[in-house]
Design a protein around this motif. Structure first.
Motif, PDB file in Angstrom:
ATOM      1  N   THR A 110      22.538   3.190 -12.649  1.00  0.00           N
ATOM      2  CA  THR A 110      21.773   1.937 -12.627  1.00  0.00           C
ATOM      3  C   THR A 110      20.306   2.184 -12.305  1.00  0.00           C
ATOM      4  OG1 THR A 110      22.486   1.576 -10.337  1.00  0.00           O
ATOM      5  CG2 THR A 110      23.744   0.476 -12.069  1.00  0.00           C
ATOM      6  N   SER A 113      18.521   3.135 -15.398  1.00  0.00           N
ATOM      7  CA  SER A 113      18.316   1.963 -16.259  1.00  0.00           C
ATOM      8  C   SER A 113      17.133   1.130 -15.770  1.00  0.00           C
ATOM      9  CB  SER A 113      19.577   1.096 -16.285  1.00  0.00           C
ATOM     10  OG  SER A 113      20.650   1.827 -16.796  1.00  0.00           O
ATOM     11  N   ARG A 114      17.000   1.013 -14.450  1.00  0.00           N
ATOM     12  CA  ARG A 114      15.844   0.289 -13.894  1.00  0.00           C
ATOM     13  C   ARG A 114      14.537   0.987 -14.247  1.00  0.00           C
ATOM     14  NH1 ARG A 114      19.075  -0.091  -9.420  1.00  0.00           N
ATOM     15  NH2 ARG A 114      20.092  -2.103  -9.328  1.00  0.00           N
ATOM     16  N   ALA A 118      15.066  -1.933 -17.602  1.00  0.00           N
ATOM     17  CA  ALA A 118      16.110  -2.946 -17.707  1.00  0.00           C
ATOM     18  C   ALA A 118      16.147  -3.810 -16.450  1.00  0.00           C
ATOM     19  CB  ALA A 118      17.464  -2.278 -17.916  1.00  0.00           C
ATOM     20  N   ASN A 119      16.367  -5.104 -16.627  1.00  0.00           N
ATOM     21  CA  ASN A 119      16.537  -5.980 -15.469  1.00  0.00           C
ATOM     22  C   ASN A 119      18.013  -5.936 -15.030  1.00  0.00           C
ATOM     23  OD1 ASN A 119      18.021  -7.793 -17.104  1.00  0.00           O
ATOM     24  ND2 ASN A 119      16.175  -8.939 -17.637  1.00  0.00           N
ATOM     25  N   PHE A 121      20.442  -8.146 -15.062  1.00  0.00           N
ATOM     26  CA  PHE A 121      21.429  -8.689 -15.994  1.00  0.00           C
ATOM     27  C   PHE A 121      21.671  -7.739 -17.162  1.00  0.00           C
ATOM     28  CE2 PHE A 121      23.125 -11.797 -19.076  1.00  0.00           C
ATOM     29  CZ  PHE A 121      24.201 -12.237 -18.325  1.00  0.00           C
ATOM     30  N   GLU A 122      20.635  -7.086 -17.648  1.00  0.00           N
ATOM     31  CA  GLU A 122      20.810  -6.088 -18.717  1.00  0.00           C
ATOM     32  C   GLU A 122      21.612  -4.893 -18.218  1.00  0.00           C
ATOM     33  OE1 GLU A 122      16.836  -6.642 -21.472  1.00  0.00           O
ATOM     34  OE2 GLU A 122      16.684  -5.438 -19.652  1.00  0.00           O
ATOM     35  N   LEU A 125      25.231  -6.066 -18.116  1.00  0.00           N
ATOM     36  CA  LEU A 125      25.872  -6.214 -19.429  1.00  0.00           C
ATOM     37  C   LEU A 125      25.981  -4.911 -20.213  1.00  0.00           C
ATOM     38  CD1 LEU A 125      24.523  -9.575 -20.887  1.00  0.00           C
ATOM     39  CD2 LEU A 125      26.821  -9.052 -20.095  1.00  0.00           C
ATOM     40  N   LYS A 126      24.930  -4.107 -20.186  1.00  0.00           N
ATOM     41  CA  LYS A 126      24.879  -2.939 -21.075  1.00  0.00           C
ATOM     42  C   LYS A 126      25.323  -1.634 -20.428  1.00  0.00           C
ATOM     43  CE  LYS A 126      21.266  -4.965 -23.892  1.00  0.00           C
ATOM     44  NZ  LYS A 126      19.886  -4.897 -24.338  1.00  0.00           N
TER      45      LYS A 126
END
Length: 186
Positions: A110, A113-114, A118-119, A121-122, A125-126
């Motif tokens: 995660t 991803s940040r 990505a926020n 919620f993304e 979901l992803k």
């Protein structure tokens, strides 16, 4: 059996309740578990302890306040008291189960991803949802069994026999055979 009860109607009622209960459990439990296990916010641990403390309350204890609340909302006599709670508070054990699964997912996934922009919620979901397919399958199975086997909720909240589920129909069928003098158990 098909002459004694409208089996197909009761099957349809049961499948409607089960379908929406499973969908509600999957959506709400995954979001709530993600919020408790992956996000840091003030008072999170205290709120989580309160949520865990509610696990000791049996469903029968909260049934009278729920019935009064659903009566004021004009939901008694519909499927809503059996479906809508799945979206909010019905099974705290599932939050706990899915949250424990999410704590096992490495935080580096995660965090990367940040960094990529990505926020939350993304990320949910992803990244988290595809990883957690096995846990979501378990949640769906638990929610299915819980909704399928529910006897007390439909008995209290449905009221009309046209809305009955298969669990109530089975009880009706058994009581009809008991009145006729047949024994179902040997």
């Amino acid at each position: 059996m098909f002459q004694q009860i409208p089996f197909l109607r009761y099957l349809k009622n049961t499948l409607i309740i089960v379908f929406f209960s499973v969908v509600g459990a999957l959506i709400s439990n995954s979001l709530i578990a993600y919020g408790f296990s992956r996000l840091r916010w003030p008072g999170r641990d205290k709120v989580f302890m309160i949520v865990l403390a509610t696990m000791i309350l049996p469903y029968q204890v909260t049934m009278i306040p729920l019935y009064l609340m659903f009566t004021k909302m004009h939901w008694v006599g519909t499927f809503l008291p059996l479906i809508v709670p799945q979206f909010f508070w019905k099974c705290i054990f599932i939050y706990f189960y899915y949250g424990n699964f999410l704590t096992g997912v490495p935080k580096e996934i995660t965090e990367s991803s940040r960094i990529d922009g990505a926020n939350e919620f993304e990320i949910f979901l992803k990244v988290i949802m595809p990883i957690s397919k096995p846990a979501l399958a378990s949640v769906a199975i638990m929610a299915f069994i819980r909704a399928w086997n529910d006897f007390l909720g439909p008995l209290v909240f449905l009221g009309s026999d046209r809305l009955y589920t298969l669990s109530l129909a089975a009880s009706m069928l058994k009581s009809n055979y008991d009145q006729l003098g047949f024994t179902c158990y040997r």
